[in-house]
Design a protein around this motif. Structure first.
Motif, PDB file in Angstrom:
ATOM      1  N   TRP A  62     -24.158  -3.684  -6.876  1.00 17.62           N
ATOM      2  CA  TRP A  62     -24.234  -4.149  -4.724  1.00 17.62           C
ATOM      3  C   TRP A  62     -23.124  -4.529  -5.070  1.00 17.62           C
ATOM      4  N   ARG A  63     -21.859  -4.115  -3.264  1.00 21.42           N
ATOM      5  CA  ARG A  63     -20.673  -5.453  -3.511  1.00 21.42           C
ATOM      6  C   ARG A  63     -20.751  -5.522  -1.616  1.00 21.42           C
ATOM      7  N   PRO A  64     -20.029  -7.017  -1.434  1.00 26.58           N
ATOM      8  CA  PRO A  64     -20.235  -7.839  -0.208  1.00 26.58           C
ATOM      9  C   PRO A  64     -19.279  -6.452   0.780  1.00 26.58           C
ATOM     10  N   HIS A  65     -18.472  -6.113  -0.449  1.00 25.66           N
ATOM     11  CA  HIS A  65     -17.159  -5.654   1.220  1.00 25.66           C
ATOM     12  C   HIS A  65     -17.235  -4.629   1.403  1.00 25.66           C
ATOM     13  N   GLU A  66     -18.476  -3.858   1.209  1.00 23.09           N
ATOM     14  CA  GLU A  66     -19.269  -2.026   1.796  1.00 23.09           C
ATOM     15  C   GLU A  66     -18.691  -1.755   2.870  1.00 23.09           C
ATOM     16  N   ALA A  67     -18.934  -2.709   3.657  1.00 19.90           N
ATOM     17  CA  ALA A  67     -18.849  -2.779   4.969  1.00 19.90           C
ATOM     18  C   ALA A  67     -17.962  -2.323   5.537  1.00 19.90           C
ATOM     19  N   LEU A  68     -16.710  -2.686   4.933  1.00 17.42           N
ATOM     20  CA  LEU A  68     -15.263  -2.181   5.011  1.00 17.42           C
ATOM     21  C   LEU A  68     -14.984  -0.571   4.502  1.00 17.42           C
ATOM     22  N   THR A  69     -15.469  -0.192   3.832  1.00 21.43           N
ATOM     23  CA  THR A  69     -14.427   1.165   3.277  1.00 21.43           C
ATOM     24  C   THR A  69     -13.710   2.082   4.401  1.00 21.43           C
ATOM     25  N   VAL A  70     -14.197   1.861   5.557  1.00 17.27           N
ATOM     26  CA  VAL A  70     -13.692   2.809   7.408  1.00 17.27           C
ATOM     27  C   VAL A  70     -12.145   2.598   6.874  1.00 17.27           C
ATOM     28  N   PRO A  71     -12.173   0.484   7.514  1.00 16.12           N
ATOM     29  CA  PRO A  71     -10.731   0.111   8.032  1.00 16.12           C
ATOM     30  C   PRO A  71      -9.863  -0.162   6.372  1.00 16.12           C
ATOM     31  N   GLY A  72     -10.737   0.113   5.470  1.00 13.93           N
ATOM     32  CA  GLY A  72      -9.632  -0.167   4.086  1.00 13.93           C
ATOM     33  C   GLY A  72      -9.256   1.114   3.831  1.00 13.93           C
ATOM     34  N   ALA A  73      -9.980   1.842   4.355  1.00 12.32           N
ATOM     35  CA  ALA A  73      -9.214   3.456   3.549  1.00 12.32           C
ATOM     36  C   ALA A  73      -7.843   4.028   4.488  1.00 12.32           C
ATOM     37  N   ILE A  74      -8.648   3.432   6.189  1.00 12.73           N
ATOM     38  CA  ILE A  74      -7.174   3.982   7.704  1.00 12.73           C
ATOM     39  C   ILE A  74      -6.059   3.101   7.015  1.00 12.73           C
ATOM     40  N   ALA A  75      -5.721   1.290   6.085  1.00 15.19           N
ATOM     41  CA  ALA A  75      -4.566   1.178   6.183  1.00 15.19           C
ATOM     42  C   ALA A  75      -4.477   1.855   4.747  1.00 15.19           C
ATOM     43  N   LEU A  76      -5.115   1.831   4.093  1.00 18.92           N
ATOM     44  CA  LEU A  76      -3.904   2.827   3.006  1.00 18.92           C
ATOM     45  C   LEU A  76      -4.087   4.099   3.519  1.00 18.92           C
ATOM     46  N   VAL A  77      -4.104   4.335   4.660  1.00 16.11           N
ATOM     47  CA  VAL A  77      -3.911   5.831   4.972  1.00 16.11           C
ATOM     48  C   VAL A  77      -1.980   5.388   5.361  1.00 16.11           C
ATOM     49  N   GLU A  78      -2.016   4.239   6.295  1.00 19.59           N
ATOM     50  CA  GLU A  78      -0.727   3.453   6.877  1.00 19.59           C
ATOM     51  C   GLU A  78      -0.151   2.904   6.045  1.00 19.59           C
ATOM     52  N   ARG A  79       0.149   2.671   4.796  1.00 17.42           N
ATOM     53  CA  ARG A  79       0.616   2.688   3.900  1.00 17.42           C
ATOM     54  C   ARG A  79       1.452   4.233   3.611  1.00 17.42           C
ATOM     55  N   ILE A  80       0.969   5.012   3.095  1.00 20.49           N
ATOM     56  CA  ILE A  80       1.056   6.137   2.883  1.00 20.49           C
ATOM     57  C   ILE A  80       2.323   6.743   4.244  1.00 20.49           C
ATOM     58  N   ASN A  81       2.281   5.984   4.780  1.00 16.95           N
ATOM     59  CA  ASN A  81       3.171   6.638   6.503  1.00 16.95           C
ATOM     60  C   ASN A  81       4.013   6.133   6.204  1.00 16.95           C
ATOM     61  N   ALA A  82       4.212   4.595   5.627  1.00 18.63           N
ATOM     62  CA  ALA A  82       5.319   3.854   5.717  1.00 18.63           C
ATOM     63  C   ALA A  82       6.272   4.255   5.141  1.00 18.63           C
ATOM     64  N   LEU A  83       5.586   4.808   3.525  1.00 20.48           N
ATOM     65  CA  LEU A  83       6.519   5.631   2.392  1.00 20.48           C
ATOM     66  C   LEU A  83       8.054   6.319   2.815  1.00 20.48           C
ATOM     67  N   ARG A  84       9.384   5.614   3.010  1.00 22.68           N
ATOM     68  CA  ARG A  84       9.897   6.649   3.455  1.00 22.68           C
ATOM     69  C   ARG A  84      10.478   7.553   1.793  1.00 22.68           C
ATOM     70  N   GLY A  85       9.982   7.366   1.066  1.00 20.79           N
ATOM     71  CA  GLY A  85      10.595   8.553  -0.381  1.00 20.79           C
ATOM     72  C   GLY A  85      10.192   7.913  -1.305  1.00 20.79           C
ATOM     73  N   ALA A  86       9.708   8.721  -2.462  1.00 21.29           N
ATOM     74  CA  ALA A  86       9.492   8.340  -3.062  1.00 21.29           C
ATOM     75  C   ALA A  86       9.649   7.541  -3.879  1.00 21.29           C
ATOM     76  N   PRO A  87       9.473   6.061  -4.597  1.00 20.80           N
ATOM     77  CA  PRO A  87       9.545   4.759  -5.884  1.00 20.80           C
ATOM     78  C   PRO A  87      11.044   5.326  -7.102  1.00 20.80           C
ATOM     79  N   ALA A  88      10.606   6.086  -7.593  1.00 20.53           N
ATOM     80  CA  ALA A  88      11.011   6.316  -8.471  1.00 20.53           C
ATOM     81  C   ALA A  88      13.147   7.407  -8.671  1.00 20.53           C
ATOM     82  N   THR A  89      12.605   8.047  -8.057  1.00 19.54           N
ATOM     83  CA  THR A  89      13.795   9.197  -7.318  1.00 19.54           C
ATOM     84  C   THR A  89      13.854   8.934  -6.429  1.00 19.54           C
ATOM     85  N   GLY A  90      13.534   8.147  -5.116  1.00 24.48           N
ATOM     86  CA  GLY A  90      13.488   9.144  -3.059  1.00 24.48           C
ATOM     87  C   GLY A  90      13.819   9.836  -2.594  1.00 24.48           C
TER      88      GLY A  90
END
Length: 586
Positions: A150-178
């Motif tokens: 059991w993980r103490p942080h399990e109640a926060l999987t949804v806000p964690g996933a939303i923050a990952l979506v926000e990170r992907i949305n903020a990428l303005r191109g691919a890291p190696a080639t752009g």
């Protein structure tokens, strides 16, 4: 922006040269920065004898300035790191991970960076495990024998996933080639308990909308974290539980914040979905069919505590696949009826079937930026399958496998019909490169238990899949998850054919990563696959007084780092994280 079509069968249409000749388009290799994005999903014929509609690509030229690598917000720039050496460790900004060149399959040639053109760029998300933490079937009580159960942080999987979506949305191109990002792919275990609540939350997070990660009583949390049981972190209470003795904080209002309504922007890319064992099976390991367990899932009783000896016995039965149908698990729960606590019943916690999983993806309300069905189609519904193929770009196809075994157990395999379909799909698209997606890794496909729906069909393990992929020159990569660890493996086949297996860490265990993958032609007889890990958009530093959506996502990462029993090596070695994987053209 180009228009390509996702296809559920093996007939993906013509190859790159035919498409470009028909449209008089400029080839992708003639200029860096042509973007191809899948936008539609179309079911292909299920008979395999008809021809699907030919996808027509219309490329757009890149902006005049040359594309530049975009590393902001990636682990090349910075990675969360502990700020202290002992106790409960607060996180902060740490140094980034450098890129490592791997040459096991081909020697990198000098000057390739100035020659290469981009074939495709996409994001892989895996093992998000969105968890209904109040679900009666959950096995939190295994923590009495295994701290990591059991993980103490399990109640926060949804806000964690939303923050990952926000990170992907903020990428303005691919890291190696752009290059522009084409799409995102989830490689399974999107949910945790095969519960309808979790499936609803996952689809909302990915496609956008309001989501409340709560079930049972809508007014408050009812789970192990407000019971006073000291083996679980009791964040709102002053009780000196086992985790607080290790430095976990007292956070008044934490549980109320964890179950309040949140908002997801949804991905700003088309996204595809691959099924995992936790999506397909209750608790990720039990086959469907036990009516008592299905009723228990939506009922008003929940077991929260058992002895270490009993927990160990149940855990061993799961690990050793001694109870794939859940019969012994049902008897175990019945024997502990008097030990259960009352919770609010909720029909939304019911397990979902494979058909319901497909229909949920095909729901127009869940489309987001598409494609319709997120790879799945009505052809899958008609055939009762959860595997498909789609065109990523003129030169590249994607193939999503279903490696779960409906017979039970958390390890995987595929049936003969799917193996033959995979072989046929690759043969019919021999002029295209191919990226294969699945949940399980080659090493974790060891469960060849018969599928109850196809009892006479043979099941095939990961080594058989590796051998098949090695027979096709166009296969570049097999991208998967399941093991919650970054691990990149070279596979060399006869005749000089080779491909890379890219396994990515989960987003439920630290370091909570996803991965950007770029395919490039070096114009010298070699190809390069770039892999770059990304974290969520939440800040590395936490503030215990900040229980906002963003604050919870930051706390999600820090709690996962400090979780007792957490394996802090899941990020892998340097050669498994940010890489350039070189291979010969087939």
């Amino acid at each position: 922006m180009s228009r390509t079509r996702s296809v559920a069968g093996s007939a993906l249409g013509t190859n790159r040269r035919t498409v470009l000749a028909a449209t008089a388009a400029v080839t992708l290799s003639a200029g860096v920065g042509y973007a191809l994005r899948p936008t539609d999903s179309q079911a292909a014929p299920t008979t395999g004898t008809e021809t699907a509609e030919v996808p027509v690509a219309q490329s757009r030229k890149a902006p005049a300035p040359p594309l530049a690598p975009y590393t902001r917000g990636t682990t090349l720039a910075s990675v969360a790191a502990p700020r202290s050496a002992s106790g409960y460790r607060r996180l902060g900004d740490g140094p980034g991970w450098s890129r490592k060149v791997r040459s096991e399959l081909a020697a990198p040639k000098t000057g390739r960076a100035g020659r290469r053109t981009t074939l495709a760029a996409f994001v892989q998300l895996t093992d998000m495990h969105l968890i209904d933490v109040q679900h009666p079937l959950r096995l939190e009580y295994l923590r009495s024998t295994d701290r990591h159960a059991w993980r103490p942080h399990e109640a926060l999987t949804v806000p964690g996933a939303i923050a990952l979506v926000e990170r992907i949305n903020a990428l303005r191109g691919a890291p190696a080639t752009g290059a522009p990002l084409h799409f995102a792919m989830t490689t399974g275990d999107n949910t945790d308990n095969n519960a309808r609540t979790e499936l609803d939350w996952f689809l909302t997070v990915m496609s956008g909308g309001r989501v409340t990660a709560n079930s049972g009583d809508p007014r408050h949390y009812e789970g192990v974290q407000n019971t006073g049981i000291k083996q679980y972190w009791q964040p709102d209470a002053t009780v000196r539980d086992a985790d607080k003795q290790l430095g976990f904080p007292h956070l008044s209002g934490y549980l109320a914040a964890a179950v309040r309504e949140l908002n997801s922007p949804g991905l700003n890319l088309p996204w595809y979905s691959t099924v995992g064992n936790h999506d397909a099976l209750p608790l990720g390991c039990y086959g469907h069919g036990d009516s008592w367990l299905a009723e228990y899932a939506v009922g008003g009783r929940k077991l929260m505590n058992v002895s270490a000896a009993e927990a160990k016995k149940l855990q061993n039965a799961i690990k050793d696949a001694k109870d794939p149908k859940g019969t012994a698990f049902r008897d175990f729960l019945k024997a502990h009826t008097r030990d259960m606590r009352s919770v609010t019943p909720d029909e939304r916690r019911a397990p979902y079937t494979a058909t319901e999983y497909l229909k949920a993806h095909l729901d127009p309300a869940r489309r987001g930026l598409g494609p319709v069905g997120h790879g799945y189609s009505t052809a899958n519904l008609d055939a009762g399958t959860q595997y498909y193929s789609f065109r990523i770009a003129d030169d590249v196809i994607g193939i999503s496998l279903d490696t779960t075994d409906a017979g039970g157990h958390y390890q995987g395999s595929i049936g003969t019909a799917q193996l033959k379909w995979l072989d046929r799909t690759l043969r019919e698209n021999k002029d295209s490169y191919a990226v294969v997606f699945s949940h399980h890794t080659s090493e974790s496909m060891t469960n060849t238990r018969p599928d109850p729906a196809r009892p006479g069909e043979r099941r095939h393990d990961g080594q058989e899949v590796v051998a098949l992929l090695g027979r096709h020159a166009g296969v570049l990569a097999w991208v998967n998850g399941h093991i919650h660890r970054n691990d990149i493996t070279p596979h060399r086949a006869s005749g000089g054919r080779s491909f890379w297996e890219i396994s990515t860490a989960s987003h439920v265990d630290y370091p909570q990563l996803a991965r950007v993958i770029e395919l490039a032609d070096n114009k010298d007889g070699t190809l390069s696959i770039f892999t770059t890990c990304i974290e969520s958009a939440a800040p590395h530093r936490t503030d215990f007084t900040d229980l906002s959506q963003t604050g919870l996502a930051a706390l999600y990462r820090e709690l996962s780092y400090n979780a007792p029993g957490a394996n802090l090596t899941l990020g892998g070695d340097a050669q498994d994280r940010n890489t350039e994987l070189v291979l010969k053209k087939g």
